[in-house]
Design an enzyme around this catalytic site. Sequence first.
Site, PDB file in Angstrom:
ATOM      1  N   LYS A  29       0.854  -1.561  -0.214  1.00 36.13           N
ATOM      2  CA  LYS A  29      -0.052  -0.067  -0.384  1.00 36.13           C
ATOM      3  C   LYS A  29       0.800   1.066   0.000  1.00 36.13           C
ATOM      4  CE  LYS A  29      -3.545  -2.514   2.624  1.00 36.13           C
ATOM      5  NZ  LYS A  29      -4.334  -2.234   3.376  1.00 36.13           N
ATOM      6  N   TYR A  69     -12.752  -3.171  -3.457  1.00 35.54           N
ATOM      7  CA  TYR A  69     -12.362  -3.207  -1.685  1.00 35.54           C
ATOM      8  C   TYR A  69     -14.051  -2.998  -2.074  1.00 35.54           C
ATOM      9  CZ  TYR A  69      -8.036  -2.871   0.420  1.00 35.54           C
ATOM     10  OH  TYR A  69      -6.654  -2.478   0.799  1.00 35.54           O
ATOM     11  N   ASN A 132      -2.091  -0.150   7.346  1.00 35.67           N
ATOM     12  CA  ASN A 132      -1.785  -1.794   7.330  1.00 35.67           C
ATOM     13  C   ASN A 132      -0.673  -2.281   6.388  1.00 35.67           C
ATOM     14  OD1 ASN A 132      -3.314  -2.295   6.057  1.00 35.67           O
ATOM     15  ND2 ASN A 132      -5.034  -3.639   7.360  1.00 35.67           N
ATOM     16  N   HIS A 135      -1.609  -5.370   1.486  1.00 32.16           N
ATOM     17  CA  HIS A 135      -2.678  -6.347   0.936  1.00 32.16           C
ATOM     18  C   HIS A 135      -2.637  -7.961   0.586  1.00 32.16           C
ATOM     19  CE1 HIS A 135      -7.238  -7.513  -0.859  1.00 32.16           C
ATOM     20  NE2 HIS A 135      -6.301  -8.259  -1.591  1.00 32.16           N
ATOM     21  N   GLU A 146      -8.924 -10.410  -7.774  1.00 28.23           N
ATOM     22  CA  GLU A 146      -7.768  -9.050  -7.979  1.00 28.23           C
ATOM     23  C   GLU A 146      -7.133  -9.538  -9.200  1.00 28.23           C
ATOM     24  OE1 GLU A 146      -9.206  -9.033  -3.038  1.00 28.23           O
ATOM     25  OE2 GLU A 146      -6.743  -9.809  -3.626  1.00 28.23           O
TER      26      GLU A 146
HETATM   27  P1  DAT Z   1      -7.360  -7.143   5.304  1.00 31.23           P
HETATM   28  O1  DAT Z   1      -6.836  -6.437   4.164  1.00 31.23           O
HETATM   29  O2  DAT Z   1      -6.876  -8.340   6.038  1.00 31.23           O
HETATM   30  O3  DAT Z   1      -8.095  -8.899   4.299  1.00 31.23           O
HETATM   31  P2  DAT Z   1     -10.410  -6.135   5.636  1.00 31.23           P
HETATM   32  O4  DAT Z   1     -10.427  -7.213   3.321  1.00 31.23           O
HETATM   33  O5  DAT Z   1     -10.840  -6.626   6.369  1.00 31.23           O
HETATM   34  O6  DAT Z   1      -9.083  -6.878   5.808  1.00 31.23           O
HETATM   35  O7  DAT Z   1     -10.208  -5.206   5.519  1.00 31.23           O
HETATM   36  C1  DAT Z   1      -9.429  -4.452   3.750  1.00 31.23           C
HETATM   37  C2  DAT Z   1      -8.466  -3.242   4.565  1.00 31.23           C
HETATM   38  O8  DAT Z   1      -9.718  -1.917   4.821  1.00 31.23           O
HETATM   39  C3  DAT Z   1      -7.704  -3.416   5.263  1.00 31.23           C
HETATM   40  O9  DAT Z   1      -6.597  -3.636   5.191  1.00 31.23           O
HETATM   41  C4  DAT Z   1      -8.246  -2.111   6.675  1.00 31.23           C
HETATM   42  C5  DAT Z   1      -8.819  -1.190   5.618  1.00 31.23           C
HETATM   43  N1  DAT Z   1      -9.738  -1.703   7.162  1.00 31.23           N
HETATM   44  C6  DAT Z   1     -10.832  -2.896   8.229  1.00 31.23           C
HETATM   45  N2  DAT Z   1     -11.335  -2.594   8.954  1.00 31.23           N
HETATM   46  C7  DAT Z   1     -11.174  -1.428   9.172  1.00 31.23           C
HETATM   47  C8  DAT Z   1     -11.179  -0.096  10.609  1.00 31.23           C
HETATM   48  N3  DAT Z   1     -12.179  -1.445  11.392  1.00 31.23           N
HETATM   49  N4  DAT Z   1     -11.529   0.848   9.758  1.00 31.23           N
HETATM   50  C9  DAT Z   1     -10.437   1.373   9.146  1.00 31.23           C
HETATM   51  N5  DAT Z   1      -9.620   0.551   8.325  1.00 31.23           N
HETATM   52  C10 DAT Z   1     -10.032  -0.776   8.390  1.00 31.23           C
HETATM   53 MG    MG Z   2      -9.759  -8.243   2.586  1.00 31.60          MG
END
Ligand code: DAT
Ligand code: MG
Length: 169
Positions: A29, A69, A132, A135, A146
């Site tokens: 990212k 997303y 974080n 991805h 994807e």
């Molecule tokens: P991951 O990236 O571990 O697959 P995800 O698909 O649930 O997680 O979410 C995609 C991204 O969205 C994640 O990397 C960071 C952001 N995200 C997830 N939960 C969040 C939250 N509660 N607040 C802010 N950003 C969030």
């Molecule tokens: Mg995810």
Amino acid sequence: MICLVLGLFAGLFQTACSGPGERTFVAIKPDGVQRHLVGEIIRRFERKGLQLVGLKLLQASEELLREHYIALRDRPFYSRLVQYMSSGPVVAMVWQGLDVVKTVRTMIGETNPAESLPGTIRGDFCVEVSKNVIHGSDSAESAGQEISLWFRPEELICWEDTAEHWLYA
Ligand code: DAT
Ligand code: MG
């Protein structure tokens, strides 16, 4: 005519090209790129024994990111997530190997860095869920979607990995 024949051969080679395991989509990212973590992250996957089959640095459009997303479109952070992901270049990659989807998710750690163990990428390099670093696809099905969203078929390189002999039985 010659082009057509060569194209057919290339197509055959492409479909015949199947190294061990499956493929997954990974993106470093904007924060990971800005914090100069690209080399460190690629190094971890390479040393693990995964095979790199696609790699590019790009400025992703909001349209691409909204699609990427799409499953999170009803979450309150969706717009902020798309903004952040389009705030700078990302490194998009495809990695291949046995159980690579699961392996990469394990190496990345939990969504929330605070819950990610030391030794994982998120456990080692970040503190907040909204920044974080990386991805990784969460299933073989989303990996397929994807990969085709981010890469054209000809951008995925089919190459013989000579380490394969020492990695697989
Ligand atoms: P991951 O990236 O571990 O697959 P995800 O698909 O649930 O997680 O979410 C995609 C991204 O969205 C994640 O990397 C960071 C952001 N995200 C997830 N939960 C969040 C939250 N509660 N607040 C802010 N950003 C969030
Ligand atoms: Mg995810």
